[in-house]
Scaffold this motif. Structure first.
Motif, mmCIF file in Angstrom:
data_model
loop_
_atom_site.group_PDB
_atom_site.id
_atom_site.type_symbol
_atom_site.label_atom_id
_atom_site.label_comp_id
_atom_site.label_asym_id
_atom_site.label_seq_id
_atom_site.Cartn_x
_atom_site.Cartn_y
_atom_site.Cartn_z
ATOM 1 N N ASP A 423 -11.126 21.594 24.565
ATOM 2 C CA ASP A 423 -10.203 22.744 24.837
ATOM 3 C C ASP A 423 -9.869 24.185 23.476
ATOM 4 O O ASP A 423 -9.989 24.602 23.175
ATOM 5 N N ASP A 424 -9.585 22.915 21.952
ATOM 6 C CA ASP A 424 -9.502 23.522 21.186
ATOM 7 C C ASP A 424 -10.576 24.293 20.316
ATOM 8 O O ASP A 424 -10.690 24.865 19.130
ATOM 9 N N GLY A 425 -12.156 24.035 21.325
ATOM 10 C CA GLY A 425 -12.994 24.855 20.260
ATOM 11 C C GLY A 425 -13.746 24.097 19.523
ATOM 12 O O GLY A 425 -14.457 24.439 18.419
ATOM 13 N N ASN A 426 -13.482 22.969 19.014
ATOM 14 C CA ASN A 426 -13.807 21.146 17.908
ATOM 15 C C ASN A 426 -15.498 20.753 18.694
ATOM 16 O O ASN A 426 -15.159 20.693 19.473
ATOM 17 N N TYR A 427 -16.110 20.722 17.903
ATOM 18 C CA TYR A 427 -17.891 20.134 18.053
ATOM 19 C C TYR A 427 -17.615 19.270 18.218
ATOM 20 O O TYR A 427 -17.322 18.631 16.832
ATOM 21 N N LYS A 428 -18.293 18.146 19.171
ATOM 22 C CA LYS A 428 -18.681 16.564 18.290
ATOM 23 C C LYS A 428 -20.252 15.867 18.893
ATOM 24 O O LYS A 428 -20.388 16.608 19.970
ATOM 25 N N ARG A 429 -20.615 15.797 17.870
ATOM 26 C CA ARG A 429 -22.034 15.535 18.552
ATOM 27 C C ARG A 429 -22.152 14.680 19.410
ATOM 28 O O ARG A 429 -21.765 12.861 19.154
ATOM 29 N N ASN A 430 -23.073 14.451 20.965
ATOM 30 C CA ASN A 430 -22.742 12.975 21.383
ATOM 31 C C ASN A 430 -24.671 12.322 21.837
ATOM 32 O O ASN A 430 -24.912 12.398 23.148
ATOM 33 N N ASN A 431 -25.021 13.483 21.164
ATOM 34 C CA ASN A 431 -26.516 13.193 21.591
ATOM 35 C C ASN A 431 -27.177 13.351 19.933
ATOM 36 O O ASN A 431 -27.259 14.135 19.452
ATOM 37 N N LEU A 432 -28.732 12.433 19.623
ATOM 38 C CA LEU A 432 -29.367 12.473 18.598
ATOM 39 C C LEU A 432 -30.015 14.278 18.734
ATOM 40 O O LEU A 432 -30.556 13.938 17.502
ATOM 41 N N ASN A 433 -30.306 14.746 19.532
ATOM 42 C CA ASN A 433 -30.494 15.574 19.902
ATOM 43 C C ASN A 433 -30.590 16.710 19.827
ATOM 44 O O ASN A 433 -30.608 18.300 19.928
ATOM 45 N N LEU A 434 -28.914 16.090 19.866
ATOM 46 C CA LEU A 434 -28.391 17.838 18.682
ATOM 47 C C LEU A 434 -27.832 17.820 17.305
ATOM 48 O O LEU A 434 -28.130 17.247 17.357
ATOM 49 N N LEU A 435 -28.115 18.938 16.830
ATOM 50 C CA LEU A 435 -27.818 19.528 15.439
ATOM 51 C C LEU A 435 -25.977 19.056 15.158
ATOM 52 O O LEU A 435 -24.899 18.625 16.339
ATOM 53 N N ARG A 436 -26.373 17.938 14.209
ATOM 54 C CA ARG A 436 -24.902 17.769 13.050
ATOM 55 C C ARG A 436 -23.895 18.090 12.974
ATOM 56 O O ARG A 436 -22.362 19.063 13.354
ATOM 57 N N GLU A 437 -23.983 19.899 13.358
ATOM 58 C CA GLU A 437 -23.272 20.407 12.683
ATOM 59 C C GLU A 437 -23.549 22.516 14.019
ATOM 60 O O GLU A 437 -25.227 22.509 13.667
ATOM 61 N N LEU A 438 -22.851 22.766 14.216
ATOM 62 C CA LEU A 438 -23.201 24.104 15.023
ATOM 63 C C LEU A 438 -22.392 25.349 14.007
ATOM 64 O O LEU A 438 -21.446 25.268 13.509
ATOM 65 N N PRO A 439 -22.722 26.618 13.733
ATOM 66 C CA PRO A 439 -22.505 27.263 12.818
ATOM 67 C C PRO A 439 -21.067 27.725 13.951
ATOM 68 O O PRO A 439 -20.978 28.026 15.184
ATOM 69 N N THR A 440 -20.078 28.823 13.123
ATOM 70 C CA THR A 440 -18.871 28.748 13.568
ATOM 71 C C THR A 440 -19.025 30.283 14.262
ATOM 72 O O THR A 440 -19.404 31.133 13.831
ATOM 73 N N ARG A 441 -17.909 30.519 15.305
ATOM 74 C CA ARG A 441 -18.783 31.793 15.610
ATOM 75 C C ARG A 441 -16.637 32.668 16.168
ATOM 76 O O ARG A 441 -16.304 31.914 16.396
ATOM 77 N N LYS A 442 -16.664 33.528 16.363
ATOM 78 C CA LYS A 442 -16.079 34.893 16.869
ATOM 79 C C LYS A 442 -15.228 33.753 18.273
ATOM 80 O O LYS A 442 -14.407 33.258 18.006
ATOM 81 N N THR A 443 -15.735 32.694 19.006
ATOM 82 C CA THR A 443 -15.635 31.869 19.610
ATOM 83 C C THR A 443 -16.416 30.317 19.985
ATOM 84 O O THR A 443 -17.730 31.784 20.660
ATOM 85 N N HIS A 444 -16.310 29.266 20.213
ATOM 86 C CA HIS A 444 -17.148 28.816 20.454
ATOM 87 C C HIS A 444 -17.501 28.734 22.167
ATOM 88 O O HIS A 444 -18.685 28.822 23.141
ATOM 89 N N LEU A 445 -16.912 30.247 23.210
ATOM 90 C CA LEU A 445 -17.100 30.349 24.385
ATOM 91 C C LEU A 445 -19.079 31.058 24.062
ATOM 92 O O LEU A 445 -19.154 30.884 25.165
ATOM 93 N N GLU A 446 -18.859 31.872 22.879
ATOM 94 C CA GLU A 446 -20.125 32.536 22.776
ATOM 95 C C GLU A 446 -21.051 31.529 23.478
ATOM 96 O O GLU A 446 -22.624 31.837 23.123
ATOM 97 N N TYR A 447 -21.561 30.119 23.138
ATOM 98 C CA TYR A 447 -22.632 28.999 23.222
ATOM 99 C C TYR A 447 -22.836 29.192 24.095
ATOM 100 O O TYR A 447 -23.681 28.674 24.798
ATOM 101 N N ILE A 448 -22.586 29.599 25.245
ATOM 102 C CA ILE A 448 -22.060 28.948 27.329
ATOM 103 C C ILE A 448 -23.528 29.828 27.401
ATOM 104 O O ILE A 448 -24.949 29.252 27.642
ATOM 105 N N LYS A 449 -23.453 31.131 26.799
ATOM 106 C CA LYS A 449 -24.602 32.314 26.845
ATOM 107 C C LYS A 449 -25.761 32.449 25.981
ATOM 108 O O LYS A 449 -26.682 33.086 26.154
ATOM 109 N N ASP A 450 -25.288 31.787 24.616
ATOM 110 C CA ASP A 450 -26.252 32.260 23.342
ATOM 111 C C ASP A 450 -26.129 30.428 23.228
ATOM 112 O O ASP A 450 -25.639 30.380 21.702
ATOM 113 N N PRO A 451 -27.287 29.586 23.421
ATOM 114 C CA PRO A 451 -27.249 28.284 23.050
ATOM 115 C C PRO A 451 -28.226 28.227 22.165
ATOM 116 O O PRO A 451 -29.114 29.274 21.685
#
Length: 655
Positions: A423-451
């Motif tokens: 809920d606080d926008g903290n990213y946690k990798r839960n699959n090896l096919n996911l990147l270790r880190e993702l770029p910080t955006r104005k809000t993490h909700l932007e990743y929903i429409k721009d994955p």
């Protein structure tokens, strides 16, 4: 029988040809036709054919025919004007860069002087005039010096010299004799063909600055001290020519395109050059000048503010360039030494009168010395700081279009977001096919429409780039959709090609807004650059974001994509070269279908093709330079196929 066959195979293996008994005298070997003969067969007149061959550096039929087609409306096309030729020795490498940086700094600090009309060089002879019909004789005379140029007497040394109104580097006596001998041999060859040639009577030197105000001497001298005279260099022996009818003109580079509003106006094409009489600049009261386009030969009035003065040599034609295989050592000398060399040159060497008249007026117009300085349509001398040769329009242009790699929401399902972010926008990798880190955006909700891409998606993009490179597919510039997955795909390909150009973010390449239900907020070019993506933050999009329609009809989608593609291709028409678009599943269709002469699909047919386009799929189209038409060609890359990998954990299956 077995023995005979074995002997036959033995002879074949040893390379011995069988005895030939049959002979047909009716079969005659055809003599290869000259470039001029081929152009004559194409319907061009003798004078036009010879003029085109000379204007394009005696570099083949394709380039000559391109030149003629672009000058089809040139009112001067049938004028019988000979060209002027000259021999230069040009530095390449670190020393060239040092001298260029000095030229840029001296221009911005002290304004225009006579040296800015030319690229760094040592003049080996005065201009000599040659009829277009004899261009082959000049080429042959220069090529005969190839062996001699590989026999340079050690390392060429230059001596620094300055006096009021002149700063330069002079060739020492041993190399002066060597270079003079080569130049005289070229002259002897030319005289056999009836071409008048005079040897150079001045001491050979490279001019750093001349024709400047006396009060600027100390400032220019101080800047000259910053040149690293011991920099590495390779010298090229070059033959150039120029249009004798334009020799007295000032050359201006077009910075901004202009469409004529009245019948007497000249169309300005970005990157073109315009010849202008010096009197036009001096006498114009409204900032409009009368000029002649270098690219088309057309004449008319144009707004001077859309252009800037540039080097005369940018419109010259390079005919041949031969390396002088010797390293150069330039010793430092006291910069304030006033001891003259064996011969003190007159301040004026051989510039046209436009340079003489403009030199003392301290023009404040910029003088641009970019990498594309001499890599123009019919001019390939590798400029000032050029590292790689840019492709020319003699080779058909290609446009490659690549779909992005595997996207995370399609691979993991849309629930990936809820599993990876709290809920606080903290990213946690839960699959090896996911990147270790993702770029910080104005809000993490932007990743929903721009994955983003998955790890596999990144690898797909890298493999695709490597395969394109291995296939010999060259890339000049890469454009991509603003979607993060497209930027990440384009970045992986850019890394493989190691291009000097940065990625250009183009909203016109974005996918169908009707399919995506609106336009998401993308990361800005500056944000992307700050996160390490090699993005050109100065690029102005051809189709800005604010022009995108929400829920656009398919007809608008096709029109928008085609308009964007055509404009980008037009912008690169002068320098040529292949381009790469990185977009979405529909981009391969949208940016090519109308361009190759087909009609837009209806909404149902368009939807049917989208699921059939795999990740990192590549398509390609090629331009016919003569007809300016595009056609679909076989893509150069191999297909990328992989199987599905289920995401369930193994433990529940074993219980």
């Amino acid at each position: 029988m077995y023995l005979l066959c074995g002997m036959g195979r033995s002879k074949m293996a040893s390379g011995v040809l069988p005895t030939r008994h049959r002979r047909d005298e009716s079969i005659k070997r055809q003599k290869s036709k000259s470039d001029r003969d081929i152009l004559l067969q194409m319907g061009f007149s003798k004078q036009r054919a010879e003029k085109a061959i000379a204007a394009t550096g005696d570099s083949g039929v394709q380039l000559a025919s391109d030149w003629l087609l672009s000058h089809v409306n040139d009112p001067h096309l049938d004028q019988n004007n000979a060209r002027e030729y000259i021999l230069y020795l040009c530095p390449q490498g670190a020393l060239q860069k040092e001298v260029t940086e000095f030229a840029e700094k001296s221009l911005s600090t002290c304004g225009w002087n006579g040296s800015h009309a030319y690229f760094p060089h040592i003049t080996l002879c005065p201009f000599f005039t040659v009829e277009d019909a004899k261009v082959h004789e000049v080429t042959r005379a220069v090529l005969k010096m190839e062996t001699k140029l590989r026999q340079a007497p050690g390392k060429m040394k230059l001596d620094f010299f300055s006096q009021i109104n002149f700063i330069g580097l002079f060739v020492q006596e041993d190399f002066y004799r060597y270079l003079s001998d080569i130049t005289n041999q070229v002259g002897e060859e030319l005289k056999k063909s009836g071409i008048k040639f005079e040897p150079h009577k001045k001491q050979l030197h490279m001019t750093l600055a001349y024709q400047y105000m006396a009060e600027q001497h100390e400032k220019l001298l101080g800047m000259a001290k910053d040149i690293h005279l011991d920099a590495e260099v390779r010298w090229d022996f070059r033959l150039y020519s120029r249009d004798i009818s334009k020799a007295q003109c000032e050359v201006r580079k077009v910075l901004k395109a202009y469409t004529p509003q009245l019948g007497d106006e000249l169309e300005l094409i970005e990157g073109d050059f315009v010849y202008v009489e010096p009197s036009e600049i001096q006498e114009s009261k409204d900032g409009w000048y009368s000029g002649i386009s270098w690219l088309t030969g057309n004449s008319g009035y144009f707004p001077g503010t859309y252009t800037q003065r540039t080097a005369d040599t940018r419109t010259w034609t390079l005919h041949r360039s031969l390396p002088m295989e010797a390293k150069v050592e330039i010793p430092r000398r006291d910069m304030n030494s006033q001891l003259p060399p064996p011969f003190i040159p007159t301040p004026i060497e051989h510039p046209p009168s436009s340079v003489v008249q403009g030199a003392t007026s301290n023009h404040s117009n910029g003088f641009d010395l970019e990498d594309d300085t001499y890599d123009n349509l019919w001019h390939d001398s590798k400029g000032y700081t050029q590292v790689k040769k840019k492709p020319t329009l003699s080779e058909p242009r290609k446009l490659y279009i690549v779909r992005h790699g595997e996207r995370v929401d399609f691979a993991m399902g849309k629930e990936w977001f809820d599993m990876c972010y709290d809920d606080d926008g903290n990213y946690k990798r839960n699959n090896l096919n996911l990147l270790r880190e993702l770029p910080t955006r104005k809000t993490h909700l932007e990743y929903i429409k721009d994955p983003p891409l998955t790890v596999v998606g990144h690898y797909q993009a890298k493999l695709t780039g490597e395969n394109l490179l291995e296939s010999g597919s060259t890339m000049f510039c890469i454009y991509c959709s603003p979607s993060l997955r497209c930027v990440q795909t384009a970045t992986e390909i850019l890394k493989v090609y190691n291009l000097q150009w940065k990625l250009r973010i183009e909203p016109g390449l974005y996918e169908w807004t009707g399919y995506q239900a609106g336009v998401p907020r993308w990361m800005s070019p500056t944000e992307l650059l700050n996160h390490g993506y090699p993005v050109d933050t100065t690029y102005a999009p051809q189709y800005p974001r604010d022009k995108l329609q929400e829920d656009e009809p398919v007809e608008v989608l096709y029109a928008r994509s085609t308009e964007t593609t055509k404009q980008i291709l037009k912008n690169h028409e002068l320098e040529g070269g292949n381009l790469l678009f990185v977009g979405h599943a529909g981009t391969l269709e949208l940016c090519t279908r109308l361009l190759v002469g087909k009609g837009a699909r209806n909404i149902n047919d368009y939807k049917k093709i989208l699921p059939k386009v795999p990740y990192c799929c590549v398509c390609a189209i090629e331009e016919d330079p003569a007809r300016k038409k595009w056609a679909m060609i076989e893509p150069p890359s191999l297909p990328l196929t992989h199987g599905r990998n289920y995401s369930q954990r193994i433990i529940p299956l074993l219980q």
